[in-house]
Design a protein around this motif. Structure first.
Motif, short mmCIF file in Angstrom:
data_model
loop_
_atom_site.label_atom_id
_atom_site.label_comp_id
_atom_site.label_asym_id
_atom_site.label_seq_id
_atom_site.Cartn_x
_atom_site.Cartn_y
_atom_site.Cartn_z
N UNK A 80 3.68 5.27 -6.62
CA UNK A 80 3.13 6.45 -6.54
C UNK A 80 4.02 7.70 -6.47
N UNK A 81 3.71 8.74 -6.96
CA UNK A 81 4.86 9.87 -6.77
C UNK A 81 4.03 11.08 -6.65
N UNK A 82 4.44 11.90 -5.46
CA UNK A 82 3.71 13.12 -5.00
C UNK A 82 4.80 14.20 -4.89
N UNK A 83 4.50 15.30 -5.26
CA UNK A 83 5.44 16.70 -4.96
C UNK A 83 4.66 17.35 -3.86
N UNK A 137 -3.18 15.40 -7.21
CA UNK A 137 -2.00 15.15 -7.98
C UNK A 137 -1.25 13.79 -7.61
N UNK A 138 -1.55 13.06 -6.69
CA UNK A 138 -1.05 11.63 -6.53
C UNK A 138 -1.40 10.88 -7.83
N UNK A 139 -0.30 10.50 -8.32
CA UNK A 139 -0.34 9.92 -9.50
C UNK A 139 0.51 8.23 -9.53
N UNK A 140 0.22 7.44 -10.23
CA UNK A 140 0.98 6.39 -10.44
C UNK A 140 1.87 6.38 -11.51
N UNK A 147 10.97 20.88 6.82
CA UNK A 147 12.37 20.54 6.00
C UNK A 147 11.85 19.64 4.59
N UNK A 148 11.03 20.19 3.93
CA UNK A 148 10.78 19.70 2.73
C UNK A 148 11.37 20.07 1.26
N UNK A 149 11.71 19.47 0.44
CA UNK A 149 12.35 19.81 -0.79
C UNK A 149 11.37 19.68 -1.89
N UNK A 150 11.64 20.75 -2.85
CA UNK A 150 10.56 20.67 -3.86
C UNK A 150 10.92 19.72 -5.07
N UNK A 151 10.67 18.54 -4.69
CA UNK A 151 10.86 17.43 -5.68
C UNK A 151 9.88 16.15 -5.23
N UNK A 152 9.33 15.74 -6.32
CA UNK A 152 8.37 14.44 -6.24
C UNK A 152 9.21 13.20 -5.46
N UNK A 153 8.67 12.71 -4.56
CA UNK A 153 8.89 11.50 -3.73
C UNK A 153 7.84 10.40 -3.99
N UNK A 154 8.42 9.20 -3.67
CA UNK A 154 7.37 8.17 -3.36
C UNK A 154 6.56 8.50 -1.99
N UNK A 155 5.49 8.63 -1.61
CA UNK A 155 5.01 8.95 -0.21
C UNK A 155 4.78 7.78 0.64
N UNK A 156 4.59 8.13 1.81
CA UNK A 156 4.16 7.08 2.91
C UNK A 156 5.34 6.67 3.57
N UNK A 157 5.31 6.59 5.14
CA UNK A 157 6.38 6.17 5.59
C UNK A 157 6.09 4.91 6.49
N UNK A 158 4.94 4.37 6.46
CA UNK A 158 4.67 3.15 7.03
C UNK A 158 4.58 1.94 6.32
N UNK A 159 5.38 0.93 6.28
CA UNK A 159 5.33 -0.04 5.16
C UNK A 159 5.55 -1.29 6.08
N UNK A 168 12.75 11.18 2.12
CA UNK A 168 13.39 10.08 1.15
C UNK A 168 12.24 9.35 0.63
N UNK A 169 12.50 8.47 -0.54
CA UNK A 169 11.26 7.83 -1.10
C UNK A 169 10.74 6.71 0.10
N UNK A 170 9.49 6.73 0.05
CA UNK A 170 8.58 5.99 0.92
C UNK A 170 8.20 4.64 0.44
N UNK A 171 6.98 4.38 0.81
CA UNK A 171 6.69 2.86 0.66
C UNK A 171 5.51 2.41 -0.52
N UNK A 172 4.85 3.61 -0.89
CA UNK A 172 3.48 3.23 -1.85
C UNK A 172 4.00 3.25 -2.95
N UNK A 173 4.80 1.82 -3.21
CA UNK A 173 5.20 1.29 -4.32
C UNK A 173 5.22 -0.20 -4.32
#
Length: 339
Positions: A4-7, A14-17, A53-65, A111-116
């Motif tokens: 998943x990627x989300x800006x 807008x959460x999309x695979x 402190x967010x950057x305006x770019x899409x990331x892989x969300x979620x921080x608990x994996x 940084x990219x998270x774990x919803x992948x």
């Protein structure tokens, strides 16, 4: 691989695979197959764009994996393929006191998270999963579990017999309740739902307060402690509850500010109230890898099983976000890995 990627600020809709390249571990990195991920309130904040402190770019969300090591870099020594692991919340905070460098990188928001299907982490940020826990249960520990551990035993420094006040029945409050009872603490918990309070009592809560029926719940907390006040309040409401938390806490006690479900602004605090009552107002975010390791050892010894409200399939990630947003959960909301 699927991810998943989300800006930030784009919203849950807008959460999309997407199909992205499977990351290749650098010399000290580990590639982990994601078996489960859990949601936190800050993931809703990221979707709204009001996290820090967010950057305006899409990331892989979620921080608990939680997952299984499937590949390691050439210089990795701490783990091998097949190991079951979780990661600490901040990629750079291993031990010691926090500083801007240690806390600059958080999975899923910076940084990219774990919803992948899989994710990359430096070997130094990883911790072995307690042997008796499922991947879904383990996925609740990086943020909610470590936050509760820090609030009670590291920053809070509580001893058996202390009394705590917990707000609501979300992820942090419920695991804090479980940790508190295993460590011999007395726990008071609030909710607007009698059904949830009954479930909290089944987990060991010593007293409960329905804040809809008792809007001046700080007075009830005082009554339940014979007028003394609680030793520590775990504050998650922010603008809506902070003044009451201060009033519920004893002279010389602590209010641990770990969240702001009702917002962070517009809360009047009279410094004289802090001075007169010697109350320590303490703010922090989650904790270090060392704290997560201590939590894992404690859970291994006490056999605590984190409470999972509901598990969603990977394809149902948007539904999981909406379920958390609705606020009807008890414990943690988990998304399973790609099947």
């Amino acid at each position: 691989m699927k991810a998943y990627r989300l800006r930030p600020g784009a919203g849950i809709s807008n959460l999309q695979v997407a199909d992205i390249q499977t990351p290749v571990p650098a010399p000290h990195e580990v590639l982990i197959k994601t078996h489960a991920a859990s949601l936190n309130y800050r993931d809703l904040m990221f979707a709204r764009g009001d996290y820090i402190n967010l950057k305006d770019e899409p990331l892989v969300p979620l921080g608990d994996g939680a997952g299984e090591v499937i590949a390691v870099g050439a210089r990795v020594t701490r783990f091998k393929p097949g190991d079951r692991v979780i990661h600490s919340y901040f990629s750079g905070w291993i031990d010691g006191a926090p500083d801007p460098v240690k806390t600059s990188g958080s999975f899923g928001v910076h940084i990219d998270g774990v919803l992948a299907k899989s994710f990359i982490a430096h070997e130094q940020t990883l911790v072995r999963i307690p042997s008796y826990l499922s991947y879904a249960e383990a996925a609740t520990l990086s943020c909610a579990g470590t936050t509760a551990w820090n609030a009670l035993f590291v920053d809070g420094g509580l001893q058996p017999g202390s009394t705590i006040l917990l707000q609501g029945t979300g992820g942090v409050s419920i695991i804090a309740l479980q940790l508190a009872k295993a460590a011999g603490l007395r726990a008071i918990i609030t909710s607007s739902s009698d059904e949830k309070l009954e479930r909290a009592r089944a987990l060991g809560a010593d007293a409960t307060i329905n804040y809809r029926k008792q809007p001046e719940w700080q007075e009830e907390a005082r009554r339940l402690t014979d007028g003394r006040g609680v030793d520590l309040t775990v504050e998650v409401g922010g603008a809506g509850t902070l003044t009451r938390s201060l009033a519920a806490t004893r002279m010389g006690g602590t209010v641990s500010v770990i969240g702001g479900l009702a917002g962070f602004g517009g809360t009047p605090i009279e410094p004289v109230a802090l001075l007169r009552n010697y109350i320590r107002l303490s703010g922090f975010m989650v904790g270090s890898r060392a704290m997560l390791e201590d939590l894992a050892r404690f859970m291994e010894a006490s056999r605590i099983r984190p409470v999972i409200d509901r598990e969603f399939a990977f394809e149902e990630a948007q539904l999981a976000y909406e379920h958390l947003k609705a606020g009807r959960h008890f414990g943690k909301v988990v998304i399973r890995g790609v099947r």
